[in-house]
Design a protein around this motif. Structure first.
Motif, PDB file in Angstrom:
ATOM      1  N   ARG A   1       0.851  -1.193   0.000  1.00 36.45           N
ATOM      2  CA  ARG A   1       0.000   0.000   0.000  1.00 36.45           C
ATOM      3  C   ARG A   1       0.884   1.239   0.000  1.00 36.45           C
ATOM      4  O   ARG A   1       1.937   1.261   0.638  1.00 36.45           O
ATOM      5  N   ILE A   2       0.425   2.256  -0.692  1.00 39.32           N
ATOM      6  CA  ILE A   2       1.172   3.509  -0.733  1.00 39.32           C
ATOM      7  C   ILE A   2       0.296   4.641  -0.217  1.00 39.32           C
ATOM      8  O   ILE A   2      -0.835   4.835  -0.671  1.00 39.32           O
ATOM      9  N   ALA A   3       0.849   5.379   0.745  1.00 38.32           N
ATOM     10  CA  ALA A   3       0.182   6.549   1.310  1.00 38.32           C
ATOM     11  C   ALA A   3       0.985   7.775   0.899  1.00 38.32           C
ATOM     12  O   ALA A   3       2.217   7.737   0.857  1.00 38.32           O
ATOM     13  N   ALA A   4       0.294   8.856   0.585  1.00 36.38           N
ATOM     14  CA  ALA A   4       0.982  10.070   0.142  1.00 36.38           C
ATOM     15  C   ALA A   4       0.369  11.293   0.807  1.00 36.38           C
ATOM     16  O   ALA A   4      -0.853  11.391   0.937  1.00 36.38           O
ATOM     17  N   PHE A   5       1.239  12.217   1.206  1.00 41.00           N
ATOM     18  CA  PHE A   5       0.777  13.441   1.867  1.00 41.00           C
ATOM     19  C   PHE A   5       0.897  14.631   0.911  1.00 41.00           C
ATOM     20  O   PHE A   5       1.974  14.918   0.393  1.00 41.00           O
TER      21      PHE A   5
ATOM     22  N   ALA B   1       3.589   8.034 -11.612  1.00 43.09           N
ATOM     23  CA  ALA B   1       4.569   6.947 -11.667  1.00 43.09           C
ATOM     24  C   ALA B   1       3.912   5.611 -12.008  1.00 43.09           C
ATOM     25  O   ALA B   1       4.588   4.585 -12.102  1.00 43.09           O
ATOM     26  N   GLY B   2       2.594   5.649 -12.186  1.00 44.98           N
ATOM     27  CA  GLY B   2       1.873   4.436 -12.547  1.00 44.98           C
ATOM     28  C   GLY B   2       1.594   3.519 -11.374  1.00 44.98           C
ATOM     29  O   GLY B   2       1.290   2.332 -11.560  1.00 44.98           O
ATOM     30  N   MET B   3       1.672   4.073 -10.165  1.00 45.87           N
ATOM     31  CA  MET B   3       1.424   3.265  -8.973  1.00 45.87           C
ATOM     32  C   MET B   3       0.022   3.520  -8.428  1.00 45.87           C
ATOM     33  O   MET B   3      -0.602   4.541  -8.724  1.00 45.87           O
ATOM     34  N   ARG B   4      -0.440   2.612  -7.619  1.00 48.52           N
ATOM     35  CA  ARG B   4      -1.766   2.708  -7.011  1.00 48.52           C
ATOM     36  C   ARG B   4      -1.667   3.534  -5.726  1.00 48.52           C
ATOM     37  O   ARG B   4      -0.852   3.255  -4.858  1.00 48.52           O
ATOM     38  N   LEU B   5      -2.501   4.545  -5.614  1.00 49.95           N
ATOM     39  CA  LEU B   5      -2.529   5.369  -4.406  1.00 49.95           C
ATOM     40  C   LEU B   5      -3.610   4.828  -3.484  1.00 49.95           C
ATOM     41  O   LEU B   5      -4.800   4.931  -3.776  1.00 49.95           O
ATOM     42  N   ASP B   6      -3.202   4.257  -2.366  1.00 49.17           N
ATOM     43  CA  ASP B   6      -4.153   3.624  -1.449  1.00 49.17           C
ATOM     44  C   ASP B   6      -4.648   4.556  -0.350  1.00 49.17           C
ATOM     45  O   ASP B   6      -5.732   4.361   0.187  1.00 49.17           O
ATOM     46  N   LEU B   7      -3.837   5.552  -0.018  1.00 54.25           N
ATOM     47  CA  LEU B   7      -4.201   6.431   1.096  1.00 54.25           C
ATOM     48  C   LEU B   7      -3.753   7.855   0.796  1.00 54.25           C
ATOM     49  O   LEU B   7      -2.561   8.128   0.668  1.00 54.25           O
ATOM     50  N   GLN B   8      -4.734   8.744   0.658  1.00 59.07           N
ATOM     51  CA  GLN B   8      -4.455  10.142   0.334  1.00 59.07           C
ATOM     52  C   GLN B   8      -4.644  11.006   1.572  1.00 59.07           C
ATOM     53  O   GLN B   8      -5.690  10.984   2.209  1.00 59.07           O
TER      54      GLN B   8
ATOM     55  N   ALA C   1      -4.048   8.896   9.647  1.00 63.67           N
ATOM     56  CA  ALA C   1      -4.562   8.196   8.469  1.00 63.67           C
ATOM     57  C   ALA C   1      -4.118   6.736   8.460  1.00 63.67           C
ATOM     58  O   ALA C   1      -4.918   5.832   8.181  1.00 63.67           O
ATOM     59  N   ILE C   2      -2.857   6.494   8.778  1.00 60.97           N
ATOM     60  CA  ILE C   2      -2.341   5.120   8.787  1.00 60.97           C
ATOM     61  C   ILE C   2      -3.033   4.293   9.861  1.00 60.97           C
ATOM     62  O   ILE C   2      -3.421   3.141   9.632  1.00 60.97           O
ATOM     63  N   SER C   3      -3.217   4.880  11.036  1.00 61.61           N
ATOM     64  CA  SER C   3      -3.871   4.159  12.129  1.00 61.61           C
ATOM     65  C   SER C   3      -5.296   3.764  11.748  1.00 61.61           C
ATOM     66  O   SER C   3      -5.721   2.620  11.949  1.00 61.61           O
ATOM     67  N   ARG C   4      -6.032   4.704  11.168  1.00 65.06           N
ATOM     68  CA  ARG C   4      -7.409   4.422  10.747  1.00 65.06           C
ATOM     69  C   ARG C   4      -7.436   3.371   9.635  1.00 65.06           C
ATOM     70  O   ARG C   4      -8.317   2.508   9.601  1.00 65.06           O
TER      71      ARG C   4
END
Length: 252
Positions: free
Chosen positions: A209-213, A224-231, A243-246
């Motif tokens: 999973r990828i999270a981005a701020f 980059a062609g990646m899946r964004l799981d957490l914005q 966000a990560i905890s939730r």
């Protein structure tokens, strides 16, 4: 009850330096029984004296200096020392926040009447600059990337200014680091995403999973062609740690 995922999050990589002292990530590790590693994906390097001379900038030819960060301030006074330049006591310093302004005490004798700062927001800082527009020629200290909106603002409002690139952002060498072992990676800058691809050109996200701020970082992940799981931020959470905890809780 949330449906359990086939690939529960057990290991997290935060692409920043490890916080000093206690941090919200400690609570996440304890509450969710996950391991959290910290590794900055980017580094800041100072521009050399030789390269800076090519810009033909004499700091003492400017009556005002703008600092948007402590990094900018450190590299400015480093370069002054290498140039053997002593700034005039009449120089005015404009800082984005009070914390940055107070950091001036590390480098010079602090004179309140020569130091001006905003409340930390770009809006207040722009208002401050407009208020003192007639203070003189401005030297804007910046990096080679992410100069923000201030240069465009100064141009639009016809300030007399010049940019001084005194430090640059470069990818950290991650060749000895195995990013594929983490279930979630958190990014805070587009340059962190670029560093990942610089170090691992053939990187495949798979189930990680990828999270981005921030919007720019989120866009960099998508580009980059990646899946964004957490914005982050979002209506539900303001910080990456929250966000990560939730997200882990919702994984079941």
């Amino acid at each position: 009850m949330a449906k359990k995922t086939k690939n529960p999050i057990q290991s997290i990589l935060v692409s920043q330096p490890k916080p000093q002292g206690r941090s919200p990530y400690d609570a996440i590790a304890k509450k969710h029984k996950v391991s959290i590693d910290f590794m900055p994906f980017i580094e800041v390097e100072g521009v050399s004296l030789k390269d800076f001379r090519k810009a033909r900038i004499n700091p003492n030819h400017f009556s005002c200096v703008i600092f948007m960060s402590r990094n900018a301030m450190d590299h400015f006074f480093r370069m002054c020392a290498e140039l053997r330049v002593t700034m005039s006591q009449e120089t005015k310093y404009f800082c984005k926040s009070e914390a940055i302004a107070l950091y001036l005490q590390k480098h010079i004798q602090y004179r309140k009447r020569k130091v001006f700062y905003g409340d930390g927001t770009i809006k207040s800082f722009k208002e401050l600059l407009l208020k003192y527009k007639k203070s003189g020629k401005i030297l804007f200290i910046c990096s080679d990337k992410n100069k923000g909106s201030i240069p465009a603002f100064l141009t639009e409002n016809e300030f007399e200014f010049k940019e001084a690139v005194l430090f640059k952002t470069v990818p950290t060498d991650l060749s000895d680091f195995d990013v594929s072992t983490f279930d979630l990676m958190a990014f805070f800058s587009p340059y962190g995403v670029q560093s990942l691809l610089h170090n691992f050109p053939k990187y495949k996200q798979k189930v990680t999973r990828i999270a981005a701020f921030g919007p720019q970082t989120c866009q960099a992940v998508k580009d980059a062609g990646m899946r964004l799981d957490l914005q982050v931020p979002s209506k539900e959470y303001r910080s990456m740690s929250e966000a990560i905890s939730r997200y882990i809780e919702n994984q079941g």
